[in-house]
Design an enzyme around this catalytic site. Structure first.
Site, PDB file in Angstrom:
ATOM      1  N   ASP A 135      34.490  39.378  45.819  1.00 59.39           N
ATOM      2  CA  ASP A 135      33.536  40.810  44.422  1.00 59.39           C
ATOM      3  C   ASP A 135      34.327  40.506  43.374  1.00 59.39           C
ATOM      4  OD1 ASP A 135      33.867  43.362  44.189  1.00 59.39           O
ATOM      5  OD2 ASP A 135      35.587  44.151  45.230  1.00 59.39           O
ATOM      6  N   ASP A 157      27.582  43.190  38.052  1.00 56.38           N
ATOM      7  CA  ASP A 157      27.864  44.065  38.078  1.00 56.38           C
ATOM      8  C   ASP A 157      27.402  42.591  40.572  1.00 56.38           C
ATOM      9  OD1 ASP A 157      30.402  43.957  41.256  1.00 56.38           O
ATOM     10  OD2 ASP A 157      29.143  45.614  41.379  1.00 56.38           O
TER      11      ASP A 157
END
Length: 469
Positions: free
Chosen positions: A122, A327
């Site tokens: 992540d 991201d």
């Protein structure tokens, strides 16, 4: 099918599957330049997570739905004090990565003797944590780390710097650091902050008698004993920019530096690329542009400045914040609503294709390409240029801006940031077929156009893996 090029390139779901160990794929290591490990998309037929019952378009719609939830998760992730919480080489290295729903997953080897686990990777969080059990009377189930079996396991004291990095944490009676780590979507995990030896190896098969590996002692991680929410893996590896992330710890504890990179292969191309740490993370392809990271409220996020968006001779500047988060875990690109409305209006005038309704009204601008020949679709779509801080210009081709969401329907892969979550995000559709490198030491993000499918063109085709039950 009309728009096949766009369809194949833009059906990228949020995750990819690293298969060096999971499906018998081969990983490669370049001596003197770092490690590279093969991975593929989570929905590739070779992936153990492939669901044959879903069509390609159903997978796309699922990714679009999850993208909204991911954008909400990028609200401030934090750790908080909660007294009621349950007790809980110089070359560099590349670890293995797979994915489920919209998360990336990476294989990690932890402990002595080692235990292999599959954890979410992540870029939007920092803490490394793994599912643990303290049951000394029974062997742990698959996907759970048993610290009592490891000779290198240790607990972290409350007065340590690592414990203080958790913002607020509580202490056990024996002065060990207890954490409750919460995410923006309300999910959380709790346990004891610990240390352990992590091993990163490239899993070379058939190319060398020796498998190179990087063994790092005393990595801080959370030994989680209770979770709230859905974590479809054995744990989570934070790749953010904070003090407890894997990137920062590798930089502090080894000579490889605080940098990593990835190159996202367009969905459907049946090819592989890599997640890199260390020297292999250098982005050196022609056309590379570098933009500085800017300070934000949350050090975890990789935030850069978005000066403007250009389409042909038109230019649109953000009306609110000019910051945008890069991201890998978000499918769509999210923009300030006023800017997005202007972009949509401009594209509507430029693109001479019939309009179409968005499935489930998820996206703002869609076109009917059912009667359009393949080459005409791409020719109808203009480039979208992102002018980033420091003069870096990143060009989004058709495959980076549009996605085929159902048979004959192509939509702009961008959405408006909501008032509840007013954050701009550069999602992974916009990043496919780019080599994207993050350097925390230089505080930069570098983008370069790349044919990610050719990165490992010499790799032998892996054998299919059965889907998990």
């Amino acid at each position: 099918m009309a728009g096949t090029t766009v369809s194949r390139a833009l059906l990228l779901l949020v995750g990819v599957v690293l298969t060096a160990q999971l499906c018998g794929c081969t990983a490669y290591v370049g001596r003197g330049v770092g490690f590279s490990v093969e991975f593929i998309h989570r929905d590739d037929v070779r992936s153990p997570y492939h669901d044959p019952s879903l069509t390609a378009h159903e997978r796309v719609l699922g990714a679009v739905r999850r993208s909204t939830a991911r954008a909400a998760v990028l609200a401030p992730s934090h750790v908080r004090r909660d007294d009621d919480a349950p007790a809980p080489s110089t070359d560099g290295a590349v670890s293995e990565v797979t994915s489920k729903p919209f998360e990336y997953l990476m294989a990690v080897t932890v402990g002595t003797p080692s235990t292999r686990m599959l954890a979410i990777a992540d870029t939007g969080s920092d803490l490394i944590w793994l599912n643990c059990t303290d049951d000394k009377d029974a062997p742990p189930p698959t996907g759970v780390f048993y610290p009592a079996n490891s000779t290198t396991f240790g607990l972290v004291d409350c007065d340590s710097g690592a414990c203080r990095a958790l913002n607020d944490a509580s202490c056990t009676q024996s002065n060990h650091c207890r954490y409750l780590y919460s995410y923006g979507d309300g999910s959380r995990t709790s346990g004891l902050l610990s240390t352990e030896t992590f091993t990163f190896d490239d899993g070379v098969a058939g190319h060398s008698n020796e498998a190179a590996s990087l063994r790092v002692a005393n990595v801080n991680f959370g030994c989680s004993t209770q979770n709230a929410g859905t974590f479809p893996a054995d744990g989570l590896v934070g790749l953010g920019g904070g003090e407890l992330s894997l990137v920062t710890q590798l930089g502090n504890d080894t000579s490889i530096g605080r940098k990593f990179s990835y190159c996202l292969v367009p969905y459907g191309l049946n090819a592989s690329s890599a997640l890199n740490f260390g020297a292999r993370a250098d982005v050196t392809e022609p056309g590379a542009v570098t933009t500085p990271l800017v300070r934000s409220e949350i050090d975890t996020y990789y935030t850069v400045k978005l000066d403007s968006i250009k389409i042909g001779n038109s230019s649109f500047k953000p009306h609110g914040s000019s910051r945008i988060i890069v991201d890998s875990g978000t499918t769509l690109t999210y923009l300030d609503k006023e800017v997005l409305d202007a972009v949509v209006e401009d594209l509507t005038k430029r693109i001479k294709l019939p309009k179409a309704e968005s499935p489930e009204k998820l996206l703002q601008l869609c076109f009917d390409i059912s009667n359009v020949r393949e080459g005409q679709v791409d020719a109808s779509l203009p480039d979208v240029m992102l002018q980033l801080g420091g003069g870096a210009a990143v060009t989004l081709k058709a495959e980076n801006s549009f996605v085929v969401v159902q048979e004959g329907t192509m939509c702009l892969a961008m959405a408006a940031a909501s008032q509840q979550n007013p954050v701009s995000i550069l999602g992974n559709i916009a990043q496919q077929n780019m080599h994207v490198g993050y350097d925390l030491d230089k505080r930069t993000v570098t983008f370069a156009p790349a044919d990610c499918a050719r990165s490992y063109a010499s790799a032998p085709a892996p054998s299919p893996s059965p889907s998990p039950q």
